[in-house]
Design a protein around this motif. Structure first.
Motif, mmCIF file in Angstrom:
data_model
loop_
_atom_site.group_PDB
_atom_site.id
_atom_site.type_symbol
_atom_site.label_atom_id
_atom_site.label_comp_id
_atom_site.label_asym_id
_atom_site.label_seq_id
_atom_site.Cartn_x
_atom_site.Cartn_y
_atom_site.Cartn_z
ATOM 1 N N GLU A 184 0.822 -1.211 0.000
ATOM 2 C CA GLU A 184 0.000 0.000 0.000
ATOM 3 C C GLU A 184 0.860 1.266 0.000
ATOM 4 N N GLN A 185 2.077 1.170 0.548
ATOM 5 C CA GLN A 185 2.957 2.334 0.616
ATOM 6 C C GLN A 185 3.960 2.368 -0.537
ATOM 7 N N ASN A 186 3.769 1.440 -1.502
ATOM 8 C CA ASN A 186 4.630 1.398 -2.689
ATOM 9 C C ASN A 186 6.095 1.184 -2.317
ATOM 10 N N HIS A 220 -5.015 1.729 -3.618
ATOM 11 C CA HIS A 220 -3.716 1.463 -4.223
ATOM 12 C C HIS A 220 -3.847 0.586 -5.464
ATOM 13 N N SER A 221 -4.771 -0.384 -5.429
ATOM 14 C CA SER A 221 -4.933 -1.301 -6.558
ATOM 15 C C SER A 221 -5.421 -0.608 -7.821
ATOM 16 N N GLU A 222 -6.011 0.577 -7.680
ATOM 17 C CA GLU A 222 -6.538 1.295 -8.842
ATOM 18 C C GLU A 222 -5.592 2.385 -9.339
ATOM 19 N N LEU A 223 -4.483 2.573 -8.694
ATOM 20 C CA LEU A 223 -3.502 3.567 -9.148
ATOM 21 C C LEU A 223 -2.743 3.008 -10.344
ATOM 22 N N PRO A 224 -2.401 3.856 -11.321
ATOM 23 C CA PRO A 224 -1.635 3.370 -12.475
ATOM 24 C C PRO A 224 -0.225 2.959 -12.074
ATOM 25 N N GLU A 225 0.258 1.901 -12.681
ATOM 26 C CA GLU A 225 1.604 1.424 -12.377
ATOM 27 C C GLU A 225 2.644 2.388 -12.952
ATOM 28 N N PRO A 226 3.804 2.559 -12.280
ATOM 29 C CA PRO A 226 4.885 3.357 -12.855
ATOM 30 C C PRO A 226 5.266 2.821 -14.226
ATOM 31 N N GLY A 227 5.431 3.719 -15.181
ATOM 32 C CA GLY A 227 5.724 3.337 -16.558
ATOM 33 C C GLY A 227 4.509 3.376 -17.465
ATOM 34 N N THR A 228 3.311 3.440 -16.862
ATOM 35 C CA THR A 228 2.080 3.512 -17.657
ATOM 36 C C THR A 228 1.951 4.888 -18.296
ATOM 37 N N GLU A 229 1.527 4.929 -19.545
ATOM 38 C CA GLU A 229 1.308 6.193 -20.222
ATOM 39 C C GLU A 229 -0.121 6.644 -19.965
ATOM 40 N N VAL A 230 -0.273 7.891 -19.512
ATOM 41 C CA VAL A 230 -1.582 8.409 -19.125
ATOM 42 C C VAL A 230 -1.808 9.776 -19.765
ATOM 43 N N VAL A 239 3.880 7.701 -16.293
ATOM 44 C CA VAL A 239 3.859 7.727 -14.825
ATOM 45 C C VAL A 239 5.254 7.423 -14.301
ATOM 46 N N LEU A 240 5.780 8.354 -13.507
ATOM 47 C CA LEU A 240 7.122 8.195 -12.939
ATOM 48 C C LEU A 240 7.046 7.513 -11.580
ATOM 49 N N SER A 241 6.077 7.921 -10.758
ATOM 50 C CA SER A 241 5.907 7.324 -9.435
ATOM 51 C C SER A 241 4.491 7.590 -8.954
ATOM 52 N N ILE A 242 4.087 6.845 -7.936
ATOM 53 C CA ILE A 242 2.767 7.035 -7.340
ATOM 54 C C ILE A 242 2.929 7.231 -5.833
ATOM 55 N N ASP A 243 1.986 7.922 -5.237
ATOM 56 C CA ASP A 243 1.982 8.158 -3.800
ATOM 57 C C ASP A 243 0.628 7.728 -3.245
ATOM 58 N N PRO A 244 0.526 6.475 -2.749
ATOM 59 C CA PRO A 244 -0.775 5.997 -2.257
ATOM 60 C C PRO A 244 -1.316 6.815 -1.093
ATOM 61 N N ALA A 245 -0.423 7.391 -0.284
ATOM 62 C CA ALA A 245 -0.875 8.134 0.890
ATOM 63 C C ALA A 245 -1.699 9.354 0.498
ATOM 64 N N THR A 246 -1.311 10.029 -0.596
ATOM 65 C CA THR A 246 -2.024 11.229 -1.041
ATOM 66 C C THR A 246 -2.853 10.979 -2.301
ATOM 67 N N SER A 247 -2.865 9.727 -2.778
ATOM 68 C CA SER A 247 -3.594 9.376 -4.013
ATOM 69 C C SER A 247 -3.198 10.296 -5.158
ATOM 70 N N VAL A 251 3.929 12.473 -13.115
ATOM 71 C CA VAL A 251 3.995 12.158 -14.547
ATOM 72 C C VAL A 251 5.152 12.924 -15.181
ATOM 73 N N GLN A 252 5.891 12.235 -16.026
ATOM 74 C CA GLN A 252 6.985 12.866 -16.770
ATOM 75 C C GLN A 252 6.574 12.993 -18.230
ATOM 76 N N PHE A 253 6.740 14.214 -18.767
ATOM 77 C CA PHE A 253 6.373 14.466 -20.149
ATOM 78 C C PHE A 253 7.591 14.307 -21.055
ATOM 79 N N SER A 254 7.330 14.325 -22.358
ATOM 80 C CA SER A 254 8.393 14.077 -23.333
ATOM 81 C C SER A 254 9.465 15.153 -23.314
#
Length: 317
Positions: A184-186, A220-230, A239-247, A251-254
Motif C-alpha cells: 500500500e505504501q509502494n 492502491h490497486s486502482e492507481l496506475p503502475e509506474p511506466g504507464t502512459e496516461v 507515470v514516474l511514481s505514485i503516492d498511495p498516501a495522497t492518491s 507524470v513525466q512528459f516528453s
C-alpha cells in the motif's frame, strides 16, 4: 469512574494499571506493587487519572507503597544475581545438550522466582534442566520460551535505519504487520529491505499505513503502475511514481517536465501517447490555425492544450 496509575516494569515494556489508593503518586516515581508473579518494583509512567469503570479489567490491585532507596539497591542486586544466573544457565543447557538459546534471566523483586527466557525452533523437554537449576538456586524456576521479536526487544540493537530498535525503546506491544502494508505504501517487497534484525517484517511499516482512507481517495490497486502512459490536463506522459498516501501520481512528459496530479484526474492511454496524439490531437487541431494550437499549448487548457503538451513538435509556444 475509577482512579488509576500506569506502571511499567521494563523499559519499553507493557503498561499495567493499578489503584493508587491514598498515595500521592506522579509520573516518574518508583513503586512496589503486587502482580501475578509476586511483589514487583516498577515505575509510574501514567500519572493518576480517572477512567470509566468498564475500561478496567477487574480486580484492580492496589499500589503497596512508594519505593525507597533500599528497594532500588535490591533491584540492582537482583540484576547482578541475574548475570551470574545467566552464566550458570548457559553451562547447564550445554551439559544437558538441549537445542535452545538462552536470551535473558530475571529475578522477581522478592527473589521468590527466577525466570529464564529462551528461544528454540520447536518444543524442548527441559524438565531435567528445571530440576537441575532448582537444586542450584533453591528457588522456584520458570523457563519461558519466547519468539524472535521478543528476543530482539530484550536484547536491543540497531535497525536498518541506523537508529535503536523501536521495540526496545518505546513500543510497549507488538502489533500485527503484513506485507499488504508495504504494498500500500509502494515500498520494495524485497525481504531484505522490509525485514528487521529479528527476521520479521519491520514494525515501522505500520506507522504510515492508513487502512481507512479519506473520502474520495483512490485505492492502491486502482492507481496506475509506474511506466504507464496516461493522459493528463497538461497532455500525455509516462507515470514516474505514485503516492498511495495522497492518491497522487507524478507524470513525466516528453520534454522532461514532471508534474504531480490527483490520481482520479489521469486516464491510462491505450496504445501509448503516440496513438493518443494521432487520434486525439489531430482531431482537436483539425480545422484550426497554427496560432490557435500554439495558444492552446501555451495555456495548457482545452483539447488543443492537452494534446499539444504531450506531442513533440506539433505545436510550440
Amino acid at each position: 469512574m475509577v482512579k488509576i496509575v500506569g506502571v511499567r516494569f521494563k523499559k519499553a515494556g507493557k503498561i499495567y494499571y493499578f489503584d493508587p489508593g491514598d498515595l500521592e503518586l506522579a509520573s516518574g516515581m518508583h513503586v512496589i506493587v503486587e502482580t501475578v508473579r509476586g511483589i514487583e518494583h516498577g515505575q509510574v509512567v501514567v500519572g493518576p487519572k480517572f477512567v470509566p469503570e468498564d475500561d478496567i479489567v477487574q480486580p484492580l490491585k492496589q499500589v503497596i507503597r512508594i519505593a525507597t532507596e533500599a528497594d532500588a539497591r535490591q533491584v540492582e542486586e537482583n540484576r547482578r544475581k541475574a548475570e551470574r544466573a545467566f552464566d550458570i544457565g548457559l553451562a547447564k543447557i550445554a551439559s544437558h545438550g538441549l537445542p535452545m538459546k538462552l536470551v535473558d534471566v530475571e529475578y522477581t523483586f522478592d527473589n521468590s522466582k527466577i525466570i529464564f527466557y529462551f528461544t528454540a525452533d520447536g518444543r524442548v523437554d527441559f524438565r531435567e534442566l528445571v530440576r537441575d537449576l532448582a537444586s542450584v538456586f533453591r528457588v522456584r524456576i520458570e523457563l519461558r520460551q519466547i519468539g524472535v521479536r521478543d528476543e530482539a526487544k530484550m536484547l536491543g540493537g540497531i535497525g536498518p535505519c541506523g537508529r535503536p530498535l523501536c521495540c526496545a525503546t518505546f513500543l510497549g506491544d507488538f502489533e500485527p504487520v503484513s506485507i499488504k502494508m508495504a504494498k500500500e505504501q509502494n515500498l520494495s517487497l524485497n525481504p531484505t529491505k522490509i525485514s528487521g534484525i529479528c527476521g520479521r517484517l519491520m514494525c515501522c511499516l505500520k506507522y504510515e499505513y492508513c487502512p481507512k482512507r479519506a473520502p474520495g481517495s483512490v485505492p492502491h490497486s486502482e492507481l496506475p503502475e509506474p511506466g504507464t502512459e496516461v493522459m493528463t490536463e497538461d497532455g500525455c506522459g509516462r507515470v514516474l511514481s505514485i503516492d498511495p498516501a495522497t492518491s497522487s501520481v507524478t507524470v513525466q512528459f516528453s520534454d522532461g517536465r514532471t508534474c504531480s496530479f490527483p490520481a482520479d484526474s489521469v486516464e491510462p492511454v491505450n496504445g501509448g501517447c503516440e496513438g493518443a496524439c494521432e487520434g486525439s490531437c489531430g482531431g482537436a487541431c483539425a480545422g484550426s490555425s497554427d496560432d490557435s494550437c500554439d495558444g492552446g499549448t501555451g495555456g495548457g487548457n482545452g483539447a488543443g492544450g492537452g494534446c499539444g503538451g504531450g506531442c513533440d513538435g506539433r505545436a510550440e509556444s
